[in-house]
Scaffold this motif. Structure first.
Motif, PDB file in Angstrom:
ATOM      1  N   SER A 280      -6.933  20.304   5.736  1.00 46.21           N
ATOM      2  CA  SER A 280      -6.123  20.089   6.937  1.00 46.21           C
ATOM      3  C   SER A 280      -6.850  19.226   7.960  1.00 46.21           C
ATOM      4  O   SER A 280      -8.034  19.433   8.233  1.00 46.21           O
ATOM      5  N   LYS A 281      -6.121  18.250   8.500  1.00 46.77           N
ATOM      6  CA  LYS A 281      -6.657  17.380   9.544  1.00 46.77           C
ATOM      7  C   LYS A 281      -5.649  17.259  10.667  1.00 46.77           C
ATOM      8  O   LYS A 281      -4.445  17.155  10.428  1.00 46.77           O
ATOM      9  N   THR A 282      -6.142  17.261  11.883  1.00 46.12           N
ATOM     10  CA  THR A 282      -5.282  17.036  13.042  1.00 46.12           C
ATOM     11  C   THR A 282      -5.337  15.563  13.413  1.00 46.12           C
ATOM     12  O   THR A 282      -6.419  14.986  13.523  1.00 46.12           O
ATOM     13  N   ILE A 283      -4.165  14.936  13.561  1.00 51.31           N
ATOM     14  CA  ILE A 283      -4.131  13.518  13.888  1.00 51.31           C
ATOM     15  C   ILE A 283      -3.437  13.308  15.226  1.00 51.31           C
ATOM     16  O   ILE A 283      -2.720  14.185  15.726  1.00 51.31           O
ATOM     17  N   ILE A 284      -3.654  12.138  15.792  1.00 50.37           N
ATOM     18  CA  ILE A 284      -3.079  11.803  17.095  1.00 50.37           C
ATOM     19  C   ILE A 284      -1.715  11.159  16.892  1.00 50.37           C
ATOM     20  O   ILE A 284      -1.520  10.331  16.001  1.00 50.37           O
ATOM     21  N   SER A 285      -0.766  11.510  17.705  1.00 51.01           N
ATOM     22  CA  SER A 285       0.582  10.966  17.597  1.00 51.01           C
ATOM     23  C   SER A 285       0.624   9.533  18.118  1.00 51.01           C
ATOM     24  O   SER A 285      -0.270   9.103  18.859  1.00 51.01           O
ATOM     25  N   PRO A 286       1.650   8.771  17.751  1.00 53.76           N
ATOM     26  CA  PRO A 286       1.779   7.405  18.275  1.00 53.76           C
ATOM     27  C   PRO A 286       1.831   7.391  19.796  1.00 53.76           C
ATOM     28  O   PRO A 286       2.558   8.182  20.411  1.00 53.76           O
ATOM     29  N   SER A 287       1.044   6.522  20.419  1.00 51.86           N
ATOM     30  CA  SER A 287       0.980   6.382  21.877  1.00 51.86           C
ATOM     31  C   SER A 287       0.590   7.680  22.577  1.00 51.86           C
ATOM     32  O   SER A 287       0.869   7.862  23.769  1.00 51.86           O
TER      33      SER A 287
ATOM     34  N   LYS B 181       8.647   6.093   1.639  1.00 52.02           N
ATOM     35  CA  LYS B 181       7.447   5.473   1.071  1.00 52.02           C
ATOM     36  C   LYS B 181       6.241   5.538   2.006  1.00 52.02           C
ATOM     37  O   LYS B 181       5.548   4.547   2.238  1.00 52.02           O
ATOM     38  N   GLY B 182       6.006   6.699   2.589  1.00 49.14           N
ATOM     39  CA  GLY B 182       4.849   6.897   3.446  1.00 49.14           C
ATOM     40  C   GLY B 182       5.062   6.523   4.897  1.00 49.14           C
ATOM     41  O   GLY B 182       4.184   6.756   5.729  1.00 49.14           O
ATOM     42  N   LEU B 183       6.220   5.955   5.229  1.00 42.50           N
ATOM     43  CA  LEU B 183       6.536   5.595   6.605  1.00 42.50           C
ATOM     44  C   LEU B 183       7.467   6.629   7.224  1.00 42.50           C
ATOM     45  O   LEU B 183       8.314   7.208   6.542  1.00 42.50           O
ATOM     46  N   LEU B 184       7.312   6.841   8.526  1.00 45.67           N
ATOM     47  CA  LEU B 184       8.181   7.759   9.253  1.00 45.67           C
ATOM     48  C   LEU B 184       8.920   7.010  10.355  1.00 45.67           C
ATOM     49  O   LEU B 184       8.343   6.152  11.025  1.00 45.67           O
ATOM     50  N   LEU B 185      10.189   7.346  10.523  1.00 46.37           N
ATOM     51  CA  LEU B 185      10.966   6.862  11.658  1.00 46.37           C
ATOM     52  C   LEU B 185      10.996   8.003  12.663  1.00 46.37           C
ATOM     53  O   LEU B 185      11.555   9.071  12.391  1.00 46.37           O
ATOM     54  N   ILE B 186      10.380   7.770  13.825  1.00 45.08           N
ATOM     55  CA  ILE B 186      10.199   8.816  14.826  1.00 45.08           C
ATOM     56  C   ILE B 186      11.048   8.510  16.058  1.00 45.08           C
ATOM     57  O   ILE B 186      11.152   7.363  16.499  1.00 45.08           O
ATOM     58  N   CYS B 187      11.641   9.564  16.614  1.00 45.48           N
ATOM     59  CA  CYS B 187      12.358   9.453  17.881  1.00 45.48           C
ATOM     60  C   CYS B 187      11.503  10.092  18.976  1.00 45.48           C
ATOM     61  O   CYS B 187      11.155  11.271  18.887  1.00 45.48           O
TER      62      CYS B 187
ATOM     63  N   TRP C 290       6.148   4.585  12.031  1.00 42.61           N
ATOM     64  CA  TRP C 290       4.783   5.123  12.029  1.00 42.61           C
ATOM     65  C   TRP C 290       4.307   5.362  10.611  1.00 42.61           C
ATOM     66  O   TRP C 290       5.021   5.940   9.785  1.00 42.61           O
ATOM     67  N   ASN C 291       3.076   4.920  10.340  1.00 44.82           N
ATOM     68  CA  ASN C 291       2.399   5.231   9.086  1.00 44.82           C
ATOM     69  C   ASN C 291       1.276   6.219   9.408  1.00 44.82           C
ATOM     70  O   ASN C 291       0.199   5.815   9.870  1.00 44.82           O
ATOM     71  N   PRO C 292       1.490   7.519   9.196  1.00 43.94           N
ATOM     72  CA  PRO C 292       0.460   8.509   9.556  1.00 43.94           C
ATOM     73  C   PRO C 292      -0.837   8.355   8.770  1.00 43.94           C
ATOM     74  O   PRO C 292      -1.887   8.787   9.238  1.00 43.94           O
ATOM     75  N   THR C 293      -0.770   7.744   7.587  1.00 37.76           N
ATOM     76  CA  THR C 293      -1.970   7.591   6.770  1.00 37.76           C
ATOM     77  C   THR C 293      -2.927   6.578   7.378  1.00 37.76           C
ATOM     78  O   THR C 293      -4.139   6.806   7.469  1.00 37.76           O
ATOM     79  N   THR C 294      -2.382   5.442   7.797  1.00 42.66           N
ATOM     80  CA  THR C 294      -3.220   4.393   8.382  1.00 42.66           C
ATOM     81  C   THR C 294      -3.309   4.518   9.902  1.00 42.66           C
ATOM     82  O   THR C 294      -4.078   3.789  10.537  1.00 42.66           O
ATOM     83  N   ARG C 295      -2.496   5.416  10.480  1.00 44.55           N
ATOM     84  CA  ARG C 295      -2.410   5.643  11.938  1.00 44.55           C
ATOM     85  C   ARG C 295      -1.776   4.451  12.672  1.00 44.55           C
ATOM     86  O   ARG C 295      -1.757   4.424  13.892  1.00 44.55           O
ATOM     87  N   ARG C 296      -1.251   3.478  11.945  1.00 48.54           N
ATOM     88  CA  ARG C 296      -0.617   2.332  12.593  1.00 48.54           C
ATOM     89  C   ARG C 296       0.830   2.663  12.933  1.00 48.54           C
ATOM     90  O   ARG C 296       1.506   3.392  12.185  1.00 48.54           O
ATOM     91  N   PHE C 297       1.326   2.125  14.035  1.00 48.21           N
ATOM     92  CA  PHE C 297       2.720   2.365  14.410  1.00 48.21           C
ATOM     93  C   PHE C 297       3.266   1.144  15.141  1.00 48.21           C
ATOM     94  O   PHE C 297       2.521   0.291  15.626  1.00 48.21           O
ATOM     95  N   LYS C 298       4.573   1.064  15.195  1.00 46.35           N
ATOM     96  CA  LYS C 298       5.235  -0.018  15.910  1.00 46.35           C
ATOM     97  C   LYS C 298       6.435   0.550  16.649  1.00 46.35           C
ATOM     98  O   LYS C 298       7.289   1.213  16.048  1.00 46.35           O
TER      99      LYS C 298
ATOM    100  N   HIS D 138       0.830  -1.207   0.000  1.00 41.99           N
ATOM    101  CA  HIS D 138       0.000   0.000   0.000  1.00 41.99           C
ATOM    102  C   HIS D 138       0.864   1.258   0.000  1.00 41.99           C
ATOM    103  O   HIS D 138       0.601   2.218  -0.737  1.00 41.99           O
ATOM    104  N   SER D 139       1.916   1.278   0.812  1.00 38.11           N
ATOM    105  CA  SER D 139       2.786   2.464   0.883  1.00 38.11           C
ATOM    106  C   SER D 139       3.494   2.692  -0.446  1.00 38.11           C
ATOM    107  O   SER D 139       3.690   3.832  -0.863  1.00 38.11           O
ATOM    108  N   ARG D 140       3.869   1.609  -1.149  1.00 36.91           N
ATOM    109  CA  ARG D 140       4.536   1.758  -2.439  1.00 36.91           C
ATOM    110  C   ARG D 140       3.586   2.311  -3.499  1.00 36.91           C
ATOM    111  O   ARG D 140       3.986   3.110  -4.354  1.00 36.91           O
ATOM    112  N   ARG D 141       2.325   1.902  -3.461  1.00 35.56           N
ATOM    113  CA  ARG D 141       1.352   2.413  -4.427  1.00 35.56           C
ATOM    114  C   ARG D 141       1.010   3.873  -4.133  1.00 35.56           C
ATOM    115  O   ARG D 141       0.875   4.694  -5.048  1.00 35.56           O
TER     116      ARG D 141
END
Length: 286
Positions: A80-87, A101-107, A118-126, A45-48
């Protein structure tokens, strides 16, 4: 045959849909929920999405995280949309180390630079599995990059510094584990005088701009990490006017590495260069 048809729908149709629609289809059946939640689907999905004409602009503000749509190169201010940060971490504690490719590496600097994919589009994170590596660190010096290896495993490069010692390691998404790598080639840039930019991936390498804002002022270096050999090297600068100070910023155009150089000689100077055949060439203005 029925399963094959469902898999084709997932691979060829759902990977082209926006995240909001995907979230709705997860409620249709257990099969779709499982298929649309696994790692392989997220990668496809991120590649598309990255090849789509519609892009996303994410802004970390003082107290919020805002996402805007960019269509055909134009910012759509009314989206514009406000989203919730990971955790639910406060945005002031978050720093983006790399995007890919749509993924972020967050510190997460509230937790000893806890690393979050973190994928801000799907709101999923690990939250990436970790050991004691990060417990010794200096604030605002970590950086990194991301890439897929030949086996389609998502890898995360993380570079950190502690007491003038540079450490580098690579994370495997498939194995969910870290492995330290040799960083001797860049030990000259481990002192507190140097600041590393976020990494940008292009042509099987991750590139960093390393700047010295202290002594000598205006010193700049370009560092490349080869994702195949897992080695660091320096690359030459574009041949520009005698500029001091100047700034360089990496980005990609059509998968090619570019750098925009901005500085001042007698007048303000700005030019765009493309990296081809291990050399910088001035980009065409056409």
């Amino acid at each position: 045959m029925e399963k094959l048809g469902s898999e084709l729908i997932v691979d060829e149709i759902f990977t082209r849909l926006p995240a909001k629609a995907i979230g709705r289809f997860k409620c249709v059946s257990k099969f779709f929920c499982d298929e649309l939640s696994n790692n392989n689907f997220e990668i496809m999905h991120s590649r598309r999405i990255i090849s789509s004409l519609q892009k996303k602009l994410l802004s970390l503000k003082d107290n919020t995280i805002v996402v805007d749509n960019i269509v055909g190169g134009n910012l759509q201010a009314d989206t514009s949309k406000t989203i919730i940060s990971p955790s639910n971490v406060h945005p002031s504690y978050l720093r983006v180390l790399a995007s890919f490719k749509g993924l972020l590496l967050i510190c997460n600097e509230m937790m000893f630079c806890e690393l979050i994919l973190w994928n801000p589009t799907t709101r999923r994170f690990k939250i990436l599995a970790d050991d004691c590596f990060d417990r010794n660190f200096e604030r605002n010096v970590a950086t990194g990059g991301m890439y897929f290896d030949d086996s389609n495993d998502l890898k995360v490069l993380h570079i950190n510094r502690y007491r003038n010692v540079l450490n580098a390691r690579v994370y495997s998404r498939r194995r969910e584990s870290w492995r330290k790598i040799n960083s001797l080639n860049v030990t000259n840039y481990a002192s507190t005088y140097y600041s590393w930019s976020p990494g940008i991936y292009s042509g099987r390498s991750i590139y960093f701009m390393v700047s010295n804002y202290w002594f000598p002022p205006g010193e700049r270096h370009m560092i490349a990490f080869d994702v195949v050999s897992e080695t660091f090297s320096t690359i030459p600068f574009p041949e520009v006017l005698d500029l001091n100070p100047w700034q360089g910023h990496f980005f990609t155009i059509e998968m090619k590495l570019h750098v925009i150089v901005v500085g001042r000689s007698e007048n303000l100077y700005a030019d765009l260069f493309k990296f081809e055949d291990e050399a910088w060439v001035k980009a065409s203005k056409e």
